[in-house]
Design a protein around this motif. Structure first.
Motif, PDB file in Angstrom:
ATOM      1  N   ALA A  54      38.928  50.441  46.531  1.00  0.00           N
ATOM      2  CA  ALA A  54      38.187  49.940  47.698  1.00  0.00           C
ATOM      3  C   ALA A  54      39.141  49.456  48.778  1.00  0.00           C
ATOM      4  N   GLU A  55      38.602  49.336  49.975  1.00  0.00           N
ATOM      5  CA  GLU A  55      39.369  48.829  51.109  1.00  0.00           C
ATOM      6  C   GLU A  55      39.784  47.382  50.833  1.00  0.00           C
ATOM      7  N   CYS A  56      40.978  47.047  51.240  1.00  0.00           N
ATOM      8  CA  CYS A  56      41.515  45.703  50.986  1.00  0.00           C
ATOM      9  C   CYS A  56      40.987  44.735  52.048  1.00  0.00           C
ATOM     10  N   HIS A  62      33.890  41.481  48.218  1.00  0.00           N
ATOM     11  CA  HIS A  62      32.795  40.594  47.831  1.00  0.00           C
ATOM     12  C   HIS A  62      31.496  41.381  47.672  1.00  0.00           C
ATOM     13  N   CYS A  63      31.234  42.279  48.597  1.00  0.00           N
ATOM     14  CA  CYS A  63      30.022  43.109  48.514  1.00  0.00           C
ATOM     15  C   CYS A  63      30.054  43.990  47.264  1.00  0.00           C
ATOM     16  N   LEU A  64      31.204  44.564  46.981  1.00  0.00           N
ATOM     17  CA  LEU A  64      31.346  45.432  45.818  1.00  0.00           C
ATOM     18  C   LEU A  64      31.164  44.651  44.513  1.00  0.00           C
TER      19      LEU A  64
END
Length: 175
Positions: A54-56, A62-64
């Motif tokens: 995922a993007e850093c 938090h969403c993930l």
């Protein structure tokens, strides 16, 4: 922050599958009190490839993490959590936590002392004592009024009078 609802509700509000919630509740009722923390760590470890891809960004992570997928292998997660618990038993970690808290407390005291000294220095700079103000005025006056040679003569004379008064105390006090 993302795992707080997991821990507070034993994953009851985060999972959609009723069978998974019931399985976890049964396990938590028989497990040690901190076991939900280990399950949380096992879930994060299970999802590590997805998290690392995922993007850093804090919001993205938090969403993930706040949404749990329905297809999590809870039996594997419980086995992993049990291994984590055996490897990192809370009773053995307690000594490390106590040492960490002591170091943190010492650092906090040092920081408070440093802050107190800075506040005193700032207060003294804004509102110097009478002695400091007189000393500053005298230094300013001497630097403005007397050239270097006069200052040297004055300092030498002061030292000589002091030496003479030390060796001849009757000179000053017996008149």
């Amino acid at each position: 922050m993302f795992a707080l609802p997991w821990y507070l509700t034993w994953f009851g509000h985060s999972l959609n599958a009723y069978s998974a919630v019931v399985r976890l509740y049964d396990y938590f009722l028989c497990a040690p009190p901190l076991f939900p923390v280990y399950v949380t760590a096992a879930i994060v470890a299970q999802r590590a490839p997805e998290l690392l891809a995922a993007e850093c960004d804090m919001a993205v992570l938090h969403c993930l993490l706040s949404r749990l997928p329905d297809d999590l292998p809870f039996e594997d997660i419980l086995v992993t959590a049990d291994q984590l618990y055996k490897e990192h038993d809370p009773s053995t970690l307690e000594e490390e936590v106590i040492l960490f808290e002591k170091k943190e407390e010492e650092q906090r005291k040092l920081d408070e002392e440093r802050m107190r000294r800075r506040q005193i220095a700032a207060r003294n700079a804004r509102n110097p004592t009478l002695y400091v103000r007189l000393e500053r005025r005298l230094k300013r006056w001497l630097n403005m009024r007397l050239p270097l040679s006069y200052r040297t003569v004055l300092a030498t004379a002061t030292v000589l009078v002091g030496v003479y008064a030390y060796y001849r105390p009757d000179f000053l006090f017996n008149r």
